[in-house]
Design a protein around this motif. Structure first.
Motif, PDB file in Angstrom:
ATOM      1  N   PHE A   1       0.822  -1.195  -0.141  1.00 39.55           N
ATOM      2  CA  PHE A   1       0.032  -0.017  -0.155  1.00 39.55           C
ATOM      3  C   PHE A   1       0.926   1.142   0.015  1.00 39.55           C
ATOM      4  CE2 PHE A   1      -2.258   3.679   1.708  1.00 39.55           C
ATOM      5  CZ  PHE A   1      -3.480   3.553   1.071  1.00 39.55           C
TER       6      PHE A   1
ATOM      7  N   HIS B   1      -5.703  13.433   3.509  1.00 40.22           N
ATOM      8  CA  HIS B   1      -4.642  13.985   4.135  1.00 40.22           C
ATOM      9  C   HIS B   1      -4.124  15.514   3.740  1.00 40.22           C
ATOM     10  CE1 HIS B   1      -3.110   9.987   5.429  1.00 40.22           C
ATOM     11  NE2 HIS B   1      -2.636  10.685   6.308  1.00 40.22           N
TER      12      HIS B   1
ATOM     13  N   MET C   1      -2.587   8.043   8.399  1.00 36.43           N
ATOM     14  CA  MET C   1      -1.561   7.392   7.596  1.00 36.43           C
ATOM     15  C   MET C   1      -1.495   5.553   7.928  1.00 36.43           C
ATOM     16  SD  MET C   1       2.093   8.569   6.174  1.00 36.43           S
ATOM     17  CE  MET C   1       3.250   7.562   5.801  1.00 36.43           C
TER      18      MET C   1
ATOM     19  N   ASP D   1      -4.620   4.028   6.635  1.00 38.28           N
ATOM     20  CA  ASP D   1      -4.590   3.783   5.244  1.00 38.28           C
ATOM     21  C   ASP D   1      -3.783   2.392   5.026  1.00 38.28           C
ATOM     22  OD1 ASP D   1      -5.389   6.566   4.787  1.00 38.28           O
ATOM     23  OD2 ASP D   1      -3.339   7.233   4.199  1.00 38.28           O
TER      24      ASP D   1
ATOM     25  N   ASP E   1      11.436  10.771   3.295  1.00 42.96           N
ATOM     26  CA  ASP E   1      10.888  11.726   4.320  1.00 42.96           C
ATOM     27  C   ASP E   1       9.628  11.026   4.957  1.00 42.96           C
ATOM     28  OD1 ASP E   1       9.578  11.624   1.778  1.00 42.96           O
ATOM     29  OD2 ASP E   1       8.609  13.492   2.346  1.00 42.96           O
ATOM     30  N   GLN E   2       9.367   9.886   4.466  1.00 44.36           N
ATOM     31  CA  GLN E   2       8.182   9.055   5.159  1.00 44.36           C
ATOM     32  C   GLN E   2       8.712   8.323   6.278  1.00 44.36           C
ATOM     33  OE1 GLN E   2       4.928  10.525   4.997  1.00 44.36           O
ATOM     34  NE2 GLN E   2       5.795  12.007   3.690  1.00 44.36           N
TER      35      GLN E   2
ATOM     36  N   HIS F   1       7.033   8.542   9.845  1.00 44.13           N
ATOM     37  CA  HIS F   1       5.614   8.326   9.800  1.00 44.13           C
ATOM     38  C   HIS F   1       5.266   6.719   9.720  1.00 44.13           C
ATOM     39  CE1 HIS F   1       4.273  12.348   8.280  1.00 44.13           C
ATOM     40  NE2 HIS F   1       4.443  12.400   9.446  1.00 44.13           N
TER      41      HIS F   1
ATOM     42  N   PRO G   1      16.409   8.130  -2.966  1.00 43.77           N
ATOM     43  CA  PRO G   1      15.372   8.074  -1.937  1.00 43.77           C
ATOM     44  C   PRO G   1      14.876   9.408  -1.454  1.00 43.77           C
ATOM     45  CG  PRO G   1      17.452   7.303  -1.068  1.00 43.77           C
ATOM     46  CD  PRO G   1      17.663   7.414  -2.442  1.00 43.77           C
ATOM     47  N   ARG G   2      15.890  10.210  -1.651  1.00 44.79           N
ATOM     48  CA  ARG G   2      15.695  11.535  -1.349  1.00 44.79           C
ATOM     49  C   ARG G   2      15.948  12.631  -2.290  1.00 44.79           C
ATOM     50  NH1 ARG G   2      14.038  13.905   3.707  1.00 44.79           N
ATOM     51  NH2 ARG G   2      14.785  15.817   4.115  1.00 44.79           N
ATOM     52  N   VAL G   3      15.263  12.988  -3.108  1.00 41.06           N
ATOM     53  CA  VAL G   3      15.640  14.006  -4.277  1.00 41.06           C
ATOM     54  C   VAL G   3      15.670  15.050  -3.802  1.00 41.06           C
ATOM     55  CG1 VAL G   3      14.877  14.922  -6.517  1.00 41.06           C
ATOM     56  CG2 VAL G   3      14.437  12.509  -6.087  1.00 41.06           C
TER      57      VAL G   3
ATOM     58  N   MET H   1      13.461  18.245  -2.440  1.00 37.47           N
ATOM     59  CA  MET H   1      12.590  18.769  -3.401  1.00 37.47           C
ATOM     60  C   MET H   1      11.061  18.477  -3.218  1.00 37.47           C
ATOM     61  SD  MET H   1      12.452  17.767  -7.677  1.00 37.47           S
ATOM     62  CE  MET H   1      13.940  18.164  -7.910  1.00 37.47           C
TER      63      MET H   1
HETATM   64  P1  TYM Z   1       3.683  12.935  -0.477  1.00 40.63           P
HETATM   65  O1  TYM Z   1       2.536  13.273  -1.164  1.00 40.63           O
HETATM   66  O2  TYM Z   1       4.315  14.163   0.333  1.00 40.63           O
HETATM   67  O3  TYM Z   1       4.606  12.214  -1.280  1.00 40.63           O
HETATM   68  C1  TYM Z   1       4.432  11.073  -2.032  1.00 40.63           C
HETATM   69  C2  TYM Z   1       5.713  10.336  -2.098  1.00 40.63           C
HETATM   70  O4  TYM Z   1       6.589  10.847  -2.695  1.00 40.63           O
HETATM   71  C3  TYM Z   1       7.909  10.764  -1.695  1.00 40.63           C
HETATM   72  N1  TYM Z   1       8.673  11.849  -2.120  1.00 40.63           N
HETATM   73  C4  TYM Z   1       9.876  11.920  -2.448  1.00 40.63           C
HETATM   74  N2  TYM Z   1      10.748  11.053  -2.532  1.00 40.63           N
HETATM   75  C5  TYM Z   1      12.230  11.415  -2.768  1.00 40.63           C
HETATM   76  N3  TYM Z   1      12.408  12.387  -2.773  1.00 40.63           N
HETATM   77  C6  TYM Z   1      11.764  13.634  -2.611  1.00 40.63           C
HETATM   78  N4  TYM Z   1      12.074  14.849  -2.645  1.00 40.63           N
HETATM   79  C7  TYM Z   1      10.204  13.388  -2.370  1.00 40.63           C
HETATM   80  N5  TYM Z   1       9.191  14.099  -2.190  1.00 40.63           N
HETATM   81  C8  TYM Z   1       8.067  13.313  -1.875  1.00 40.63           C
HETATM   82  C9  TYM Z   1       7.289  10.556  -0.487  1.00 40.63           C
HETATM   83  O5  TYM Z   1       8.333   9.927   0.304  1.00 40.63           O
HETATM   84  C10 TYM Z   1       6.056   9.743  -0.727  1.00 40.63           C
HETATM   85  O6  TYM Z   1       6.579   8.467  -0.973  1.00 40.63           O
HETATM   86  N6  TYM Z   1       2.314  11.059   4.114  1.00 40.63           N
HETATM   87  C11 TYM Z   1       2.521  10.741   2.656  1.00 40.63           C
HETATM   88  C12 TYM Z   1       1.206  10.192   1.848  1.00 40.63           C
HETATM   89  C13 TYM Z   1       0.664   9.084   2.485  1.00 40.63           C
HETATM   90  C14 TYM Z   1       1.057   7.613   2.540  1.00 40.63           C
HETATM   91  C15 TYM Z   1       0.113   6.888   3.352  1.00 40.63           C
HETATM   92  C16 TYM Z   1       2.187   7.149   2.282  1.00 40.63           C
HETATM   93  C17 TYM Z   1      -0.642   9.066   3.184  1.00 40.63           C
HETATM   94  N7  TYM Z   1      -0.958   7.758   3.661  1.00 40.63           N
HETATM   95  C18 TYM Z   1       0.291   5.483   3.613  1.00 40.63           C
HETATM   96  C19 TYM Z   1       2.376   5.687   2.402  1.00 40.63           C
HETATM   97  C20 TYM Z   1       1.279   4.936   3.064  1.00 40.63           C
HETATM   98  C21 TYM Z   1       2.941  12.086   1.923  1.00 40.63           C
HETATM   99  O7  TYM Z   1       2.502  13.115   2.334  1.00 40.63           O
HETATM  100  O8  TYM Z   1       3.467  11.714   0.790  1.00 40.63           O
END
Ligand code: TYM
Length: 343
Positions: A12, A51, A138, A141, A155-156, A159, A192-194, A204
């Motif tokens: 998920f 969210h 979250m 979900d 970044d997640q 959480h 994993p972190r752009v 980003m």
């Molecule tokens: P969100 O909407 O901010 O971002 C969606 C996904 O993109 C990834 N991401 C990144 N990965 C690498 N570099 C970056 N700069 C970057 N910016 C965003 C995030 O890590 C994410 O995987 N809380 C979550 C959404 C959510 C969720 C969940 C995720 C709600 N319920 C259940 C997993 C399972 C969020 O705000 O992602």
């Protein structure tokens, strides 16, 4: 007697419909969603509109962004026959389970969340209660499907750890070992972190005020090339080895992006461009990014011309998602002792 259960492996993940999707969302998450779709696990991907409203969203823009994220899912290669694609608010089990988790999660756990601290900033007293309890939704979900694997960007991570803590505390409080699985984060790949193109110490993000800081999935070729040309770098050429990227966050970021787009490793990229300056590397990166992203943005535009079809995909996905979540929710209510006697 509580029998330990084994959970069927299930994926998920979710993406918020707030603003434009970025290259970070694509490389950190959506592209990996597509890879997992081809594996053995069932895959469920959700546009998390509930969210998004933890901070103010213009209602018409929210509806539009929900369709945009869905179009991006499809344009990037998610197939509604092989994955379940839907928006969160169409499946009430998310909110219902979230309420139970609000009563399981501890205030102290929520207070430690760095994303809340960053998003609430100095205006903490004036931020919504939803923003504070965001991680409990979250967890809901994920656990409404007893999902075992969650692909996300770095970044997640915090959480996800909280979701595991909530699952473990529920299982313990209700004397039901393994009632919920402890979901595993899937974080990895070369990006994993752009990071921001303007500041290698910030991720980003679609919420950054500077559009030059990010590449949006809907940017056209000229915009992408221009943003890469203007990306902040240092004056040194690229090093011989990845260790040489240490202390050079902007260079490391561009190398990571190149590697992720080319489907290779940072080591291989550095080996290819060792000793070359950004005058050579940036145009190569721009060409790669344009060739990768412009077909996606064209497909997003094509899909957005038919919103009824997108809504149909979401409605169908929501029905299938609800069918999976409802028995798990019913079992959870029973476990908690919430009486249900409606036919
Ligand atoms: P969100 O909407 O901010 O971002 C969606 C996904 O993109 C990834 N991401 C990144 N990965 C690498 N570099 C970056 N700069 C970057 N910016 C965003 C995030 O890590 C994410 O995987 N809380 C979550 C959404 C959510 C969720 C969940 C995720 C709600 N319920 C259940 C997993 C399972 C969020 O705000 O992602």
């Amino acid at each position: 007697m509580n029998q330990a259960r084994t959970h069927t492996p299930r994926v998920f993940s979710g993406v918020q419909p707030s603003g434009q999707l970025t290259l970070g969302n694509y490389l950190g998450a959506i592209r990996r969603f597509v890879e997992l779709q081809d594996g053995a696990m069932e895959t469920i991907y959700c546009v998390v509109d509930l969210h998004a409203i933890t901070v103010w969203q213009d209602p018409a823009a929210l509806t539009d962004a929900t369709r945009q994220v869905t179009a991006a899912f499809l344009a990037c290669g998610l197939d509604p026959k092989r994955s379940i694609l839907f928006n969160q608010s169409q499946v009430p089990a998310h909110s219902e389970l979230a309420w139970i988790f609000n009563c399981v999660v501890r205030l102290g756990w929520l207070t430690r969340m760095t994303q809340f601290k960053e998003k609430a900033g100095k205006n903490r007293e004036n931020s919504s209660a939803g923003l504070y309890i965001y991680p409990a939704l979250m967890a809901a979900d994920i656990l409404a499907y007893r999902a075992t694997h969650v692909p996300v960007g770095e970044d997640q991570k915090q959480h996800l750890e909280l979701a595991r803590d909530i699952a473990a505390k529920f299982n313990n409080d209700f004397d039901a070992p393994d009632f919920f699985p402890l979901p595993e984060p899937l974080i990895g790949g070369p990006a994993p972190r752009v990071m921001s193109l303007r500041d290698g110490s910030k991720k980003m993000s679609k919420s950054d005020p500077s559009d030059l800081s990010r590449i949006n999935l809907t940017d056209d070729a000229d915009t992408i090339a221009n943003k890469i040309r203007k990306a902040r770098t240092d004056p040194e050429p690229l090093p011989e080895t990845v260790e040489g990227l240490e202390g050079r966050p902007e260079a490391a970021n561009l190398v990571g992006i190149y590697a992720a787009l080319a489907g290779t490793s940072a080591e291989a990229v550095v080996a290819e461009f060792a000793g070359q300056g950004f005058g050579v590397f940036k145009p190569a990166l721009a060409e790669l990014a344009v060739s990768h992203l412009t077909p996606i943005s064209a497909e997003i535009r094509r899909l957005m011309a038919d919103p009824a079809e997108i809504d149909r995909v979401l409605g169908d996905g929501a029905e299938r998602a609800a069918a999976l979540a409802e028995p798990i929710l019913a079992e959870t209510y029973a476990r908690v002792g919430l009486l249900r006697s409606r036919g």
